[in-house]
Design an enzyme around this catalytic site. Structure first.
Site, short mmCIF file in Angstrom:
data_model
loop_
_atom_site.label_atom_id
_atom_site.label_comp_id
_atom_site.label_asym_id
_atom_site.label_seq_id
_atom_site.Cartn_x
_atom_site.Cartn_y
_atom_site.Cartn_z
N GLU A 1 -1.70 35.60 -30.62
CA GLU A 1 -2.01 37.01 -30.81
C GLU A 1 -3.48 37.27 -30.54
OE1 GLU A 1 -1.85 40.24 -34.48
OE2 GLU A 1 -0.50 38.52 -34.49
N CYS B 1 -2.53 33.92 -36.85
CA CYS B 1 -3.84 33.49 -37.32
C CYS B 1 -3.90 31.98 -37.34
CB CYS B 1 -4.12 34.01 -38.74
SG CYS B 1 -4.67 35.71 -38.81
#
Length: 444
Positions: A344, A310
């Site tokens: 990601e 994140c």
């Protein structure tokens, strides 16, 4: 993937700086003007009564209508939720709406007088069938399945997605106070049940504990002895500092950071098991302490070569180059590890823009300086950027040709100059000589 830099067209005046005197001043440029009553947008009581008797009011969830936004113009919205006002209130209900032209971060509660009732539509979204589950979903839901996943890299199935969207569709916390800033939130965050009745939370900017009342924060600040994140300082250059926080060693801080970050991240679910993650907190430092600007997280062990899970730049610090700095920092750590990395997925809209901008700038700089041919493998070794990301970026710039069964980079100097000019300035640089860090090793 989180918020990095917000396009000006979607800024909504969400941040104010709290001065020492207690007054608030704007911290975001180009804010839309505040809402003002307009005679042509305000309905007489008799007209509203007529709409109510005609069955138009109250508006049903799912209704589409035009709504006056902060710029004074009308924009199409969809009613997401409604709530009853006090019995004496003139308008009966207020409505939580999604501006269909913009990202979900701008969803908000609006009064009836902001809605143009003559534009009401009750058309239901066209249904599309999910070929995997056979369930009927709207196009919006189908798109969300392609974009959304939970931590652990498992895609949400259709039923789980609908349950998740229903649960998170309305922001539960409207504003937060963090340091000298009061910030309007963007998305729902699953705070513990005892905070369900709070529209505003107060965060300690150093330990990230959160409270319901200003007085609680003031008492806490007298006792809190932290002046920076509770981890190891691994980078200091000028007033910028980076701290590495181990989620296992600092579990409460990691969980508090995730609660805070989820208010500004749409496509990620909350980390509950923070033990598996390292958090890298970027701070601006002064004589009062190290103030959080943003952060990124990464798994301690990733089989998929993820070097970032994140990423978030807090709204008061956006559009200053911190997002690309965080991205660059994640790749410098990958170089230290001797690995290639990739973020990601899914990337948010802002994340995609920032990563693409970073990849373009780094790759074009190398191609411009390099003499002779260079392969994608060599570029990957030099930059720690995954080969697939390099290939996709160069293909998007029409700098790749397929000859004799292999991809060939076509680096015409004039084309490179044109792309570099379009990419804009590089922003803040990571001074690698100031990075003091060794890769994570699990202690036995």
């Amino acid at each position: 993937m989180g918020s990095i830099d917000t396009p000006k067209s979607e800024q909504n005046g969400s941040t104010t700086a709290i001065t020492d005197a207690g007054a608030k001043s704007s911290a975001v440029d180009s804010m839309p003007p505040p809402l003002t009553k307009q005679s042509n947008g305000t309905m007489a009581e008799t007209e509203i009564s007529k709409k109510r008797k005609g069955g138009v009011l109250p508006l049903e969830v799912g209704t589409r209508v035009m709504c006056r936004w902060r710029d004074g113009k009308y924009h199409p919205v969809k009613v997401i939720e409604r709530r009853k006002l006090s019995p004496s209130a003139f308008s009966d209900y207020e409505y939580y709406v999604h501006y269909t032209e913009f990202n979900r971060r701008l969803d908000e509660w609006v009064k009836l007088e902001q809605l143009e009732l003559d534009s009401v539509e009750t058309v239901v979204d066209e249904k599309v069938e999910d070929k995997v589950t056979g369930l009927k979903m709207t196009r919006h839901q189908k798109r969300k399945i392609d974009e959304t996943h939970v931590e652990g890299h498992e895609e949400l199935d259709a039923a789980s997605l609908r349950e998740h969207e229903e649960f998170t569709k309305v922001k539960n916390i409207a504003t937060i106070e963090l340091g000298r800033y009061e910030i309007e939130t963007w998305y729902f965050s699953p705070f513990p049940p005892e905070y369900n009745d709070c529209s505003k939370l107060y965060f300690c900017e150093f330990c990230l504990n959160f409270m319901k009342r200003k007085e609680q924060l003031q008492r806490h600040m007298k006792k809190c002895d932290l002046k920076h994140p509770p981890g190891d300082e691994i980078y200091r250059s000028g007033t910028l500092s980076m701290f590495e926080v181990d989620g296992k060693k600092n579990k409460v801080y990691g969980q508090n950071l995730c609660y805070l970050a989820k208010l500004f991240l749409d496509h990620k679910t909350l980390y509950y098991d923070v033990d598996l993650f390292l958090f890298y907190i970027l701070c601006e430092c002064d004589d009062r302490g190290c103030h959080m600007v943003g952060y990124f997280s990464k798994e301690k062990h990733s089989e998929e070569s993820y070097n970032l899970a994140c990423i978030l730049t807090l709204p008061p610090y956006q559009r200053k180059g911190y997002g690309k700095f965080l991205i660059a920092f994640s790749y410098e750590l990958s170089k230290k590890e001797g690995k290639v990395g990739t973020p990601e997925r899914p990337l948010s809209d802002l994340g995609q823009l920032s990563y693409r901008g970073y990849w373009i700038r780094v790759l074009l700089d190398i191609l411009k300086k390099h003499k002779g041919n260079i392969s994608i493998k060599e570029l990957s070794d030099m930059t720690a950027i995954k080969a697939e990301d390099i290939l996709g970026t160069l293909q998007g710039l029409d700098l790749i040709q397929y000859r004799k069964g292999q991809h060939v980079i076509c680096a015409d100097p004039k084309v490179l100059d044109r792309h570099l000019k379009a990419a804009g300035r590089g922003g803040l640089e990571v001074d690698v000589s100031k990075l003091i860090w060794t890769p994570y090793r699990e202690q036995g």
